[in-house]
Design an enzyme around this catalytic site. Structure first.
Site, PDB file in Angstrom:
ATOM      1  N   ASN A   8      38.186  31.089  40.371  1.00 44.07           N
ATOM      2  CA  ASN A   8      39.534  31.664  40.438  1.00 44.07           C
ATOM      3  C   ASN A   8      39.516  32.951  39.616  1.00 44.07           C
ATOM      4  O   ASN A   8      39.568  32.902  38.392  1.00 44.07           O
ATOM      5  CB  ASN A   8      40.540  30.646  39.872  1.00 44.07           C
ATOM      6  CG  ASN A   8      41.943  31.222  39.779  1.00 44.07           C
ATOM      7  OD1 ASN A   8      42.235  32.283  40.344  1.00 44.07           O
ATOM      8  ND2 ASN A   8      42.818  30.533  39.062  1.00 44.07           N
ATOM      9  N   LYS A  10      41.709  35.196  39.374  1.00 46.79           N
ATOM     10  CA  LYS A  10      43.035  35.627  38.883  1.00 46.79           C
ATOM     11  C   LYS A  10      43.229  37.126  39.149  1.00 46.79           C
ATOM     12  O   LYS A  10      42.812  37.600  40.192  1.00 46.79           O
ATOM     13  CB  LYS A  10      43.200  35.245  37.407  1.00 46.79           C
ATOM     14  CG  LYS A  10      42.848  33.773  37.150  1.00 46.79           C
ATOM     15  CD  LYS A  10      43.248  33.257  35.822  1.00 46.79           C
ATOM     16  CE  LYS A  10      42.808  31.810  35.695  1.00 46.79           C
ATOM     17  NZ  LYS A  10      43.291  31.172  34.503  1.00 46.79           N
ATOM     18  N   HIS A 104      49.096  26.962  41.097  1.00 44.80           N
ATOM     19  CA  HIS A 104      48.407  27.142  39.815  1.00 44.80           C
ATOM     20  C   HIS A 104      49.455  27.188  38.703  1.00 44.80           C
ATOM     21  O   HIS A 104      50.556  27.694  38.903  1.00 44.80           O
ATOM     22  CB  HIS A 104      47.587  28.436  39.844  1.00 44.80           C
ATOM     23  CG  HIS A 104      46.691  28.558  38.652  1.00 44.80           C
ATOM     24  ND1 HIS A 104      47.154  28.969  37.426  1.00 44.80           N
ATOM     25  CD2 HIS A 104      45.380  28.282  38.487  1.00 44.80           C
ATOM     26  CE1 HIS A 104      46.154  28.941  36.560  1.00 44.80           C
ATOM     27  NE2 HIS A 104      45.067  28.528  37.180  1.00 44.80           N
ATOM     28  N   GLU A 106      49.844  29.032  36.284  1.00 37.89           N
ATOM     29  CA  GLU A 106      50.368  30.378  35.985  1.00 37.89           C
ATOM     30  C   GLU A 106      51.446  30.770  36.990  1.00 37.89           C
ATOM     31  O   GLU A 106      52.383  31.493  36.656  1.00 37.89           O
ATOM     32  CB  GLU A 106      49.210  31.388  35.959  1.00 37.89           C
ATOM     33  CG  GLU A 106      48.366  31.197  34.695  1.00 37.89           C
ATOM     34  CD  GLU A 106      46.893  31.530  34.845  1.00 37.89           C
ATOM     35  OE1 GLU A 106      46.508  32.179  35.836  1.00 37.89           O
ATOM     36  OE2 GLU A 106      46.116  31.115  33.957  1.00 37.89           O
ATOM     37  N   GLU A 186      44.298  20.480  36.318  1.00 40.48           N
ATOM     38  CA  GLU A 186      44.093  21.492  35.284  1.00 40.48           C
ATOM     39  C   GLU A 186      45.144  21.332  34.184  1.00 40.48           C
ATOM     40  O   GLU A 186      46.284  21.811  34.335  1.00 40.48           O
ATOM     41  CB  GLU A 186      44.236  22.905  35.875  1.00 40.48           C
ATOM     42  CG  GLU A 186      43.247  23.234  36.960  1.00 40.48           C
ATOM     43  CD  GLU A 186      43.096  24.750  37.117  1.00 40.48           C
ATOM     44  OE1 GLU A 186      41.978  25.243  36.943  1.00 40.48           O
ATOM     45  OE2 GLU A 186      44.095  25.425  37.387  1.00 40.48           O
ATOM     46  N   GLY A 192      41.886  28.569  29.749  1.00 45.54           N
ATOM     47  CA  GLY A 192      41.616  29.787  28.985  1.00 45.54           C
ATOM     48  C   GLY A 192      41.652  29.613  27.480  1.00 45.54           C
ATOM     49  O   GLY A 192      41.719  30.598  26.740  1.00 45.54           O
ATOM     50  N   SER A 230      38.823  25.731  31.058  1.00 42.62           N
ATOM     51  CA  SER A 230      37.730  26.006  30.118  1.00 42.62           C
ATOM     52  C   SER A 230      36.394  25.366  30.505  1.00 42.62           C
ATOM     53  O   SER A 230      35.610  24.984  29.630  1.00 42.62           O
ATOM     54  CB  SER A 230      38.127  25.616  28.681  1.00 42.62           C
ATOM     55  OG  SER A 230      39.219  26.408  28.255  1.00 42.62           O
TER      56      SER A 230
HETATM   57  P1  PGA Z   1      39.678  28.868  32.784  1.00 38.36           P
HETATM   58  O1  PGA Z   1      40.781  28.905  33.966  1.00 38.36           O
HETATM   59  O2  PGA Z   1      38.405  28.351  33.394  1.00 38.36           O
HETATM   60  O3  PGA Z   1      39.569  30.303  32.335  1.00 38.36           O
HETATM   61  O4  PGA Z   1      40.206  27.967  31.736  1.00 38.36           O
HETATM   62  C1  PGA Z   1      40.828  27.900  34.941  1.00 38.36           C
HETATM   63  C2  PGA Z   1      41.964  28.153  35.888  1.00 38.36           C
HETATM   64  O5  PGA Z   1      43.002  28.684  35.457  1.00 38.36           O
HETATM   65  O6  PGA Z   1      41.875  27.848  37.089  1.00 38.36           O
END
Ligand code: PGA
Length: 268
Positions: A8, A10, A104, A106, A186, A192, A230
């Site tokens: 992903n 982003k 997601h 976000e 998630e 992150g 992460s």
């Molecule tokens: P990350 O993000 O691996 O940077 O924690 C995962 C995601 O948001 O899909």
């Protein structure tokens, strides 16, 4: 068993040139033998760039084993319409993607996505024959107050609603969902941050997700459930060792070929 590792990206990278460089790096590292054909057939790789780069990425991946995905689609129309800023499922297909990420955290946080809008998005995706990677997960406060299962059950209601749609007769929805639905668990607090739940915690939550969807649709095979938050080259092996974890949705570590493909290797 087929596993999935999905990058992903982003809102990264900034430019088309950087996108192309990252893609070349990924393709060249695979071609150099990092993943042999056995590995490739065990682990399906997929990249989800931002919408502006989707056609570039899809076209570069056309003769490779890697799929491309959008990060979101319009809830309002599966095709065209007066929806400024939106990108439809049909446009995503035309750009070469076979899948889209949906819900997601976000998007739930910054765009107030709810089960209602996600239901519309799922219907749009399936009507255009693209698969959906539906993201679910609890916040830190919900985790701390042991509400994970409750939150997940509420987020999974969208699948129950989908199965109750009149659309289900037209589409043979159960059959369609077998091929076109992936759940990504998630935990918001793990995205992150470098913090991860234990493998035992993730496995138990995945088992619950599989059982919950099986309750809505008893004749479907168990749904594929990926872990995200992460995941990196160092911890991927431990997640991959659990039979309940069918792959990973990877953010930060998918922006470097080396770490992304190390995660893919762990899951193959
Ligand atoms: P990350 O993000 O691996 O940077 O924690 C995962 C995601 O948001 O899909």
């Amino acid at each position: 068993m087929q596993t999935w590792v999905i990058g992903n990206w982003k809102q990264n990278p900034a430019t088309k040139r950087e996108v192309e460089a990252l893609l070349e790096d990924i393709v060249a590292t695979i071609d150099s033998g990092l993943l042999d054909s056995d590995h490739k057939s065990r682990c399906q790789l997929m990249l989800a760039p931002s919408c502006i780069h989707l056609a570039t990425v899809s076209s570069r991946l056309q003769n490779t084993s890697i799929l491309s995905a959008a990060q979101d689609i319009s809830a309002h129309s599966a095709t065209v319409g007066a929806y400024t800023g939106d990108c439809s499922a049909q446009q995503v297909v035309d750009a070469g993607a076979a899948w889209t990420i949906l819900g997601h955290s976000e998007r739930r946080q910054y765009h107030q996505e709810s089960n209602d809008s996600l239901l519309q998005k799922l219907i749009c995706a399936l009507s255009q024959n693209i698969g959906a990677v539906l993201c679910i997960g609890e916040t830190q406060a919900q985790y701390d107050s042991e509400q994970t299962i409750e939150v997940i059950n509420e987020q999974l209601q969208v699948i129950k609603s989908l199965l109750e749609q009149p659309l289900s007769q037209q589409l043979d929805l159960k059959h369609t969902l077998t091929e076109r639905l992936i759940i990504a668990y998630e935990p918001v607090w793990a995205i992150g941050t470098g913090k991860v739940p234990t493998v035992a915690e993730v496995s138990a939550t995945h088992e619950h997700i599989k059982q919950e969807i099986a309750r809505f649709a008893p004749d479907l095979p168990l749904v594929t459930v990926l872990y995200g938050g992460s995941v990196n080259a160092n911890n991927a092996d431990s997640f991959a060792a659990s039979s309940m974890i069918d792959g990973a949705l990877v953010g930060g570590a998918s922006l470097k070929a080396e770490s992304f493909l190390a995660i893919a290797a762990a899951f193959s």
